[in-house]
Each structure stands twice: as structure tokens, then as C-alpha cells.
Design a protein around this motif. Structure first.
Motif, PDB file in Angstrom:
ATOM      1  N   VAL A 127      42.713   0.057 -38.541  1.00 33.21           N
ATOM      2  CA  VAL A 127      43.542   0.394 -39.705  1.00 33.21           C
ATOM      3  C   VAL A 127      42.737   0.286 -40.843  1.00 33.21           C
ATOM      4  CG1 VAL A 127      45.570   0.281 -40.605  1.00 33.21           C
ATOM      5  CG2 VAL A 127      45.577  -0.361 -38.530  1.00 33.21           C
ATOM      6  N   ALA A 128      42.742   1.781 -41.522  1.00 34.24           N
ATOM      7  CA  ALA A 128      42.164   1.718 -43.081  1.00 34.24           C
ATOM      8  C   ALA A 128      42.838   2.646 -43.800  1.00 34.24           C
ATOM      9  CB  ALA A 128      40.782   1.849 -42.742  1.00 34.24           C
ATOM     10  N   LYS A 129      42.599   2.678 -45.217  1.00 27.66           N
ATOM     11  CA  LYS A 129      42.779   3.738 -46.049  1.00 27.66           C
ATOM     12  C   LYS A 129      41.811   4.779 -46.201  1.00 27.66           C
ATOM     13  CE  LYS A 129      46.328   1.520 -49.421  1.00 27.66           C
ATOM     14  NZ  LYS A 129      46.377   1.192 -50.625  1.00 27.66           N
ATOM     15  N   ASP A 130      40.426   4.258 -46.197  1.00 26.65           N
ATOM     16  CA  ASP A 130      39.405   5.270 -46.387  1.00 26.65           C
ATOM     17  C   ASP A 130      39.471   6.149 -45.093  1.00 26.65           C
ATOM     18  OD1 ASP A 130      36.974   6.587 -46.894  1.00 26.65           O
ATOM     19  OD2 ASP A 130      35.839   4.728 -47.223  1.00 26.65           O
ATOM     20  N   PRO A 131      39.766   7.508 -45.186  1.00 24.36           N
ATOM     21  CA  PRO A 131      39.700   8.384 -43.826  1.00 24.36           C
ATOM     22  C   PRO A 131      38.265   8.368 -43.559  1.00 24.36           C
ATOM     23  CG  PRO A 131      39.750   9.510 -46.062  1.00 24.36           C
ATOM     24  CD  PRO A 131      39.744   8.155 -46.424  1.00 24.36           C
ATOM     25  N   LYS A 132      37.305   7.940 -44.210  1.00 27.82           N
ATOM     26  CA  LYS A 132      35.852   8.013 -43.451  1.00 27.82           C
ATOM     27  C   LYS A 132      35.639   6.926 -42.577  1.00 27.82           C
ATOM     28  CE  LYS A 132      33.403   9.552 -47.473  1.00 27.82           C
ATOM     29  NZ  LYS A 132      32.178   9.222 -48.392  1.00 27.82           N
ATOM     30  N   VAL A 133      36.373   5.874 -42.476  1.00 29.79           N
ATOM     31  CA  VAL A 133      36.457   4.593 -41.426  1.00 29.79           C
ATOM     32  C   VAL A 133      36.939   5.276 -40.210  1.00 29.79           C
ATOM     33  CG1 VAL A 133      37.277   2.655 -41.042  1.00 29.79           C
ATOM     34  CG2 VAL A 133      36.794   3.169 -43.291  1.00 29.79           C
ATOM     35  N   LEU A 134      38.012   6.025 -40.121  1.00 24.98           N
ATOM     36  CA  LEU A 134      38.446   6.601 -38.774  1.00 24.98           C
ATOM     37  C   LEU A 134      37.837   7.604 -38.576  1.00 24.98           C
ATOM     38  CD1 LEU A 134      42.429   6.061 -39.539  1.00 24.98           C
ATOM     39  CD2 LEU A 134      40.650   4.502 -38.477  1.00 24.98           C
ATOM     40  N   ASP A 135      37.269   8.457 -39.281  1.00 20.49           N
ATOM     41  CA  ASP A 135      36.369   9.606 -38.912  1.00 20.49           C
ATOM     42  C   ASP A 135      35.239   9.183 -38.128  1.00 20.49           C
ATOM     43  OD1 ASP A 135      37.976  11.113 -40.191  1.00 20.49           O
ATOM     44  OD2 ASP A 135      36.893  11.536 -41.897  1.00 20.49           O
ATOM     45  N   ALA A 136      34.593   8.121 -38.612  1.00 22.50           N
ATOM     46  CA  ALA A 136      33.491   7.690 -37.644  1.00 22.50           C
ATOM     47  C   ALA A 136      33.858   7.434 -36.337  1.00 22.50           C
ATOM     48  CB  ALA A 136      32.990   6.065 -38.359  1.00 22.50           C
ATOM     49  N   ILE A 137      35.151   7.153 -35.791  1.00 23.88           N
ATOM     50  CA  ILE A 137      35.339   6.815 -34.476  1.00 23.88           C
ATOM     51  C   ILE A 137      36.334   8.276 -33.915  1.00 23.88           C
ATOM     52  CG2 ILE A 137      35.440   4.317 -34.917  1.00 23.88           C
ATOM     53  CD1 ILE A 137      38.646   4.383 -34.923  1.00 23.88           C
ATOM     54  N   ASP A 138      36.185   9.105 -34.439  1.00 26.33           N
ATOM     55  CA  ASP A 138      37.074  10.323 -33.820  1.00 26.33           C
ATOM     56  C   ASP A 138      36.372  10.585 -32.673  1.00 26.33           C
ATOM     57  OD1 ASP A 138      38.789  12.396 -34.674  1.00 26.33           O
ATOM     58  OD2 ASP A 138      37.236  13.813 -34.126  1.00 26.33           O
ATOM     59  N   SER A 139      35.282  10.558 -32.267  1.00 27.84           N
ATOM     60  CA  SER A 139      34.650  10.883 -30.768  1.00 27.84           C
ATOM     61  C   SER A 139      35.362   9.825 -29.827  1.00 27.84           C
ATOM     62  CB  SER A 139      33.121  10.811 -30.935  1.00 27.84           C
ATOM     63  OG  SER A 139      32.890   9.476 -31.078  1.00 27.84           O
ATOM     64  N   TRP A 140      35.979   8.791 -30.063  1.00 24.28           N
ATOM     65  CA  TRP A 140      36.466   7.908 -29.147  1.00 24.28           C
ATOM     66  C   TRP A 140      37.622   8.388 -28.622  1.00 24.28           C
ATOM     67  CZ3 TRP A 140      35.979   2.324 -32.090  1.00 24.28           C
ATOM     68  CH2 TRP A 140      34.646   2.091 -32.233  1.00 24.28           C
ATOM     69  N   ASN A 141      38.328   9.409 -29.202  1.00 23.90           N
ATOM     70  CA  ASN A 141      39.711   9.936 -28.623  1.00 23.90           C
ATOM     71  C   ASN A 141      40.657   9.056 -28.753  1.00 23.90           C
ATOM     72  OD1 ASN A 141      38.267  12.435 -28.467  1.00 23.90           O
ATOM     73  ND2 ASN A 141      37.319  11.889 -26.598  1.00 23.90           N
ATOM     74  N   TRP A 142      40.693   8.011 -29.568  1.00 27.04           N
ATOM     75  CA  TRP A 142      41.973   6.989 -29.453  1.00 27.04           C
ATOM     76  C   TRP A 142      43.177   7.741 -30.023  1.00 27.04           C
ATOM     77  CZ3 TRP A 142      39.986   1.599 -31.682  1.00 27.04           C
ATOM     78  CH2 TRP A 142      39.298   1.133 -30.758  1.00 27.04           C
TER      79      TRP A 142
END
Length: 680
Positions: free
Chosen positions: A630-645
Motif C-alpha cells: 500500500v502506498a500513496k506514491d504511484p511509482k511504488v506500485l508501478d514498480a511491481i506492475d509486472s507482478w500482475n497482482w
């Protein structure tokens, strides 16, 4: 005079045999049997044999010379037999299983003292009672023998799991019993008794391990490891004390020890009695053993089954011995093999400036929620409440500007031993037992938390409300400071095993750590382990206004009004319901803390350590646990986009599932770490 071999039938009287020596030999045989705690071994059709077999003695076995001799001697012969009994016992002790020593017919006999005198008097009283109550004596002897047979057979075929446990599991023919009977028939008396005692003790040990397996399958989803798992008994005792209280725990512990000792003694005595019975009736015993062997082979060859499809032919004990011996060898071999594996580290030589570059300046919080497993999200009893909580909290976090992605990890443990899940996640190694855990904690294999410390740009802090003693693992995890259960200022009541409610622990984390900026402009990495969802899930805390938490005294009334642990433990359905409620509480407390105290740089990673026990999650449940970032900064979640969570706090049923040990490398790589392998 004829000499009686131990374990052989007493020689029949002949016309040339004197009456008094004949009685002496019979008394010797009776004394030997009495010393072994059994009936005398006789092959001449005595009354005791007939009573044991449940038939009348055959008249042909009582020759006329015997009757005439007995009538002639009368009381004088009885006195000679009584004296001969004591002498025969002494001779047997001295001869150690060799031929019986003839008893002198005249001359003084030494008086026996101590244990020998006491046991002699006991035998005399027992024999007197048998003479006075022949019918009751016969019935008692047969009843005890039947109970011994039932006990031994039950131990031989006993399953090691409560799944499908029932009478059909015991209505089987054990091959080990047939073989043991055949061996007992050919051995002399003393070797036979020694072997019977050893056989009984081994059966006792296997029965103990079967009981341990039942408990481990019920709570940890695996069998008992006799090499590694004895150390867990102290943890089980602590859990019982926290759940049931000190008095009840002491009573349970003492009762368990007494029952265990009784189990070993009874099985040893039972096997000795049965072996003596076989030796007293060699003819019938041989025929019975052959019949049992043929029946076993027939049932095994044709796959014959009894009730509920359980095979009639059993080799349960032999298979158990084989499995246990292989388990011991594998465990010992695994120690050396895993030590080599732990020395290999894909990020072991990575320079500090190439670690976690994407998270510099972030406020990173790793949190484990106790027993938070897939069952909480998908079980029909637990899921409705938990799923609703996850949906509500996802929306609340979104309003506060936070977004989340979630997936599944397969834990290295199940039902307990939470530290194995923690270490597996953080180390990237499959830490599935206590031996591996000790190896990892003593190694320099890089953990995620230590990677933050290694960068030099993060303060590292641990908040561990479940730790109530020294915690040397702090060094391995690379934590600069750790707050244990006694350093958080809690004055409220315990909630069964949990030392304090999660909400209180999170508020203390906020007050003591998160609200204070690290020195030298560093960022912070925090490691929290929450405990409110720990079994037995009674009583469960309730959320209170954050500004009213104080020193925790506000929870006194909540704790008193809650369920009793003993009531929940005894009810499977209630355990499942209360487990779900405990997860709802923990998730709510954590996400409310984030919503209330988080900032633009806060990154929360939270997951379960393992599934709840089998009684709650089911006998065939997976080992999967949910994990969310969980994060506010969208870059944090963009970094794991390839995980397909899955977006949100609830992972989809078909979301990716990784082994828990895979998370470390994926996390380090996703957030800017460059691999520099270490191979030794």
C-alpha cells in the motif's frame, strides 16, 4: 530327578519318580513364573492352565501314580513344595536362565530379606487367594490377558492422524504381532522376556509419536519430527499457560507425564504376559500363529477390506518405523545441505549504494498479521466478514489517497511457528523447520530488513509485542532498536496469548517511533509483528477511539466481556467464526493507523505468516497467505506492475501465487537492487 528347562513343559510323573522331588520341580516352575509376574509354565494340564484356556483339565493328564503319591504325602508334600519354591527362585536368579538347580531335601534354608522376602510373601498371598477363589482367579486371569492383547494390537495398528479415526482402524491383523508371536515361541525363557520388554517399550515410543503426530497434524499441518520438534513443547506449554492459566497447565503437564509412563509400563507388562502365555501353550500357540499368518497373507494378497474400506492386513508399525528412520536420515542430511544453500546469496555482495535505490527517502513499514491466511478470505464461514472489512478498508484508504496491490505467498509453515514464516519472507530461503531457522539466524545471508540497514540511509526499528524474552534474532534482521512486550508501557489485560491489542501496539509504534524523525536526515524502515489474531481467538479486542487508548486500561472491560478461550477451543464452528473476527480487527487496526498517521512517503507491506490451524482452515487447506503493498506514491506500485497482482487489499482467487521464499529477490529487484552473487 528330572531337570526342568525354563520355558519347557514340566516332565510328567513316572512310576520311578519320587513324589517329593516331583513336587519340588513343579514348585520351581511355579516360582519362575511367579517371578516373571505370570502363571507357571506347565505342559501337564494343570488346573491353572485349564482355567486360562477356559476348559476343564483332561483326566488323561492326571496319572494314577500322581494321585496316589499326592494322597500319601499330604501336608508334608505341601510344605516341601513351599520351601522348594523359594529355593527354586534363588537358583533361577543365580543360573540366569540355565537349568534349574535341584533343591536339597533337608538342611536349613537361608531366610530371604528385603525385596526378595516381600515378593515371596506377595506370591504366597496371591497363590492363597487363587486357591480360595479358583473361579474368580480364572476369570480375572483371562480378562487381564484379553486386555493385554487388545492393548498391544491397538498400539500396533494405531493411526497417526485424527482424519478418519474410528473403530475400523483398529479391526485389523498386524503382521508385526504375528512375527513377534513366532519369535517368542522359539526363544528360551529369559531372552523371550527381554525381547518382550524391548518390544513393549518400542511400541510405547511409537504410540507416543503417533499421539504427537495427531497434535502436529491438527495444529501445524505436518507430522512430528523426533529430531527437531521436542523444543516446541516448551512453546506449547507457554501457549497453554496463556490460554488456560498456570494451574490448568500444570495439571495437564503432570497428567501427560503420568499417562506416558503408564503407557510404557503397561505395554511392557502386556507383551511379557502374552509371551509367557504363548510359551505355556506351545501347541495351540503355534497353530494359532500359523493360522494368523495365513489369514494375513490372504488378506494382503487379495486386498481384502473391512469397515469403511480399511485393509484387514496391517503393517502399520513396520511402515512407521521405516518412515521415521528415513525422516531422521533426511533431517540430518538436510542440515548439511541447507548450510550450503544458505551460503549462496544473489545479493550477498551487492554494494550499499546499489540496494533499494527506488525506496530511498521512503517510510517503509513491514507488518505481519498473525495467522492471516487464504482461509480468512475464501472460507464460507470466515470470508464474508473478512471480505467486507477488506472492501471497506480499501475504499477508506483510497479516500485518503492510498492504493494497494495484493497477491498470494505460500508459507513455509502452517498453523504455528510464525518465526518460520517471518524468516522465510525476509531471507529468501525456505525456512521450514527449527534446524533451518537456527542455521539462517547464525548466517550472514542478507534479509530484506538488513538490506535497508546496509544502505546506511535508513534507521531500522522493530516493534514486537509478542516478544517476552531475549531476542538475539535482532542482529540477523539488522534492527537498530527493538521494542518488546515490556517496553511499550501497556497496563491493560492480556487477551489470551496476545500480550496487548494490535491497536495499542500500533499507537505505541506511532508515539515512540513513527512520529519522530530519524537523525541525520535518514529514512526509516520498521518491522512490526501483530498478535491479536493469534489462536485461540478469545477474547478478541475491539476498536476504541485512538485518543482514548492511554496505557491500555481501557481494554479491561472489553477483555472481561469477551469469550472464554476454553469455550472457543472446544467448538470448531465458533473457532472459525472468532478467527474471522480477529482478522477483521487486525486489518482494521492496521489500515486505520495508516489512514490516520501515514504520509506521502509511507509504504506499507503487510501479509500473513501462515494459515490458522487445520481445525479452522480445514484438513486439506493450502498454505497460502495474502500479501499487500500500500502506498500513496504511484511509482511504488508501478514498480511491481509486472507482478500482475490484484488491485485493492483482497487478492483475487487466481492472483499469482509464489513461494514465500521468492519474495525477497523479487522485492529487492523491483525496488532498484542490483544482484551481486555470493557463493560461499
Amino acid at each position: 530327578m528330572p531337570v526342568a528347562e525354563p520355558g519347557d513343559a514340566a516332565p510328567e510323573a513316572t512310576a520311578e519318580t519320587d513324589t517329593a522331588p516331583e513336587k519340588t520341580v513343579e514348585s520351581e516352575t511355579e516360582a519362575e513364573a511367579a517371578e516373571a509376574g505370570t502363571e507357571p509354565e506347565a505342559g501337564d494340564g494343570t488346573e491353572s492352565e485349564a482355567a486360562e484356556a477356559g476348559t476343564e483339565p483332561e483326566a488323561a493328564d492326571r496319572t494314577e501314580p500322581e494321585s496316589e503319591a499326592a494322597a500319601a504325602v499330604g501336608t508334608e508334600t505341601q510344605a516341601a513344595a513351599a520351601v522348594g519354591t523359594e529355593a527354586a527362585v534363588d537358583a533361577d536368579d543365580a543360573g540366569a536362565g540355565s537349568e534349574s538347580v535341584p533343591v536339597p531335601e533337608d538342611g536349613p534354608r537361608p531366610r530371604r530379606r528385603g525385596w526378595a522376602a516381600w515378593s515371596g510373601r506377595l506370591r504366597e498371598r496371591r497363590q492363597a487367594w487363587r486357591d480360595a477363589h479358583p473361579t474368580a482367579s480364572s476369570a480375572l486371569s483371562i480378562g487381564v490377558t484379553v486386555l493385554c492383547a487388545v492393548l498391544v494390537i491397538a498400539a500396533l495398528v494405531m493411526p497417526n492422524s485424527l482424519v478418519g479415526f474410528g473403530p475400523s482402524k483398529f479391526l485389523r491383523i498386524p503382521s508385526e504381532g504375528v512375527i513377534a508371536a513366532a519369535v517368542a515361541l522359539v526363544l528360551p525363557r529369559r531372552p523371550r522376556i527381554v525381547l518382550a520388554v524391548v518390544f513393549g517399550v518400542v511400541l510405547g515410543a511409537l504410540t507416543l509419536i503417533n499421539f504427537m503426530d495427531m497434535g502436529f497434524y491438527e495444529y501445524l499441518g505436518r507430522n512430528f519430527n523426533p529430531v527437531l520438534d521436542w523444543s516446541l513443547l516448551s512453546d506449547a506449554e507457554s501457549y497453554l499457560e496463556d490460554t488456560l492459566g498456570r494451574t490448568a497447565t500444570v495439571a495437564v503437564s503432570v497428567s501427560a507425564v503420568v499417562l506416558l509412563l503408564l503407557l510404557f509400563v503397561l505395554l511392557a507388562l502386556a507383551t511379557v504376559r502374552l509371551s509367557n502365555l504363548l510359551a505355556r501353550h506351545p501347541g495351540r500357540a503355534t497353530r494359532g500363529t500359523l493360522i494368523a499368518g495365513v489369514v494375513w497373507i490372504t488378506c494382503s494378497s487379495f486386498g481384502l477390506q473391512g469397515f469403511n474400506g480399511v485393509p484387514l492386513a496391517s503393517d502399520r508399525t513396520a511402515v512407521a518405523l521405516k518412515v521415521r528412520s528415513q525422516q531422521v536420515r533426511d533431517t540430518l542430511r538436510d542440515e548439511a545441505d541447507f548450510r550450503k544453500v544458505a551460503k549462496v546469496d544473489a545479493f550477498g555482495n551487492t554494494p550499499p549504494d546499489q540496494l533499494l535505490t527506488s525506496l530511498r527517502g521512503k517510510d517503509v513499514v513491514f507488518t505481519f498479521i498473525e495467522s492471516y491466511g487464504r482461509s480468512a478470505i475464501e472460507d464460507p464461514i470466515e470470508a464474508p466478514g473478512v471480505d467486507n472489512t477488506l472492501a471497506v478498508r480499501t475504499q477508506a484508504l483510497a479516500k485518503a489517497g492510498y492504493h494497494a496491490k495484493s497477491g498470494w505467498l505460500t508459507s513455509a509453515t502452517y498453523g504455528g511457528s510464525s518465526w518460520l514464516g517471518h524468516s522465510t519472507t525476509m531471507s529468501g530461503l525456505w525456512v521450514s523447520n527449527q534446524q533451518r531457522y537456527r542455521t539462517v539466524m547464525a548466517s550472514d545471508h542478507l534479509s530484506i530488513t538488513k538490506a535497508f540497514q546496509k544502505t546506511g540511509d535508513f534507521d531500522t526499528v522493530g516493534v514486537m509485542p509478542g516478544i517476552q524474552k531475549g531476542w538475539p534474532e535482532q542482529s540477523y534482521y539488522g534492527l537498530d532498536k527493538v521494542y518488546n512486550a515490556f517496553q511499550l508501557g501497556y497496563k491493560g489485560p492480556k487477551f489470551s496469548w496476545s500480550t496487548m491489542p494490535d491497536q495499542y501496539a500500533l499507537q505505541q509504534f506511532q508515539d515512540r517511533v513513527h512520529s519522530k524523525k530519524p537523525a541525520d536526515g535518514k529514512s526509516r524502515m520498521s518491522f512490526l509483528i501483530l498478535t491479536s489474531s493469534h489462536q485461540p481467538w478469545a477474547p478478541i479486542p475491539k476498536m476504541v477511539p485512538w485518543d482514548q487508548l492511554g496505557d491500555g486500561s481501557v481494554f479491561n472491560a472489553i477483555q472481561k466481556a469477551g469469550n472464554k478461550a476454553s469455550d472457543v477451543i472446544a467448538d470448531t464452528t465458533k473457532s472459525r467464526q472468532e478467527y474471522g473476527k480477529s482478522v477483521q480487527y487486525s486489518v482494521t487496526a492496521l489500515t486505520e493507523w495508516l489512514e490516520r498517521y501515514g504520509n506521502d512517503n509511507t509504504v506499507l507491506v503487510f501479509l500473513g505468516d501462515h494459515q490458522p490451524i487445520a481445525r479452522v482452515s480445514g484438513n486439506h487447506a493450502s498454505r497460502d497467505v495474502p500479501i499487500s503493498i500500500v502506498a500513496k506514491d504511484p511509482k511504488v506500485l508501478d514498480a511491481i506492475d509486472s507482478w500482475n497482482w490484484t488491485d485493492g487489499l483482497r487478492p483475487a482467487h487466481n492472483a499469482p501465487v509464489w513461494k514465500m521464499s521468492a519474495f525477497r529477490d523479487k522485492f529487492l529487484a523491483a525496488y532498484g537492487s542490483t544482484p551481486h552473487p555470493k557463493t560461499n
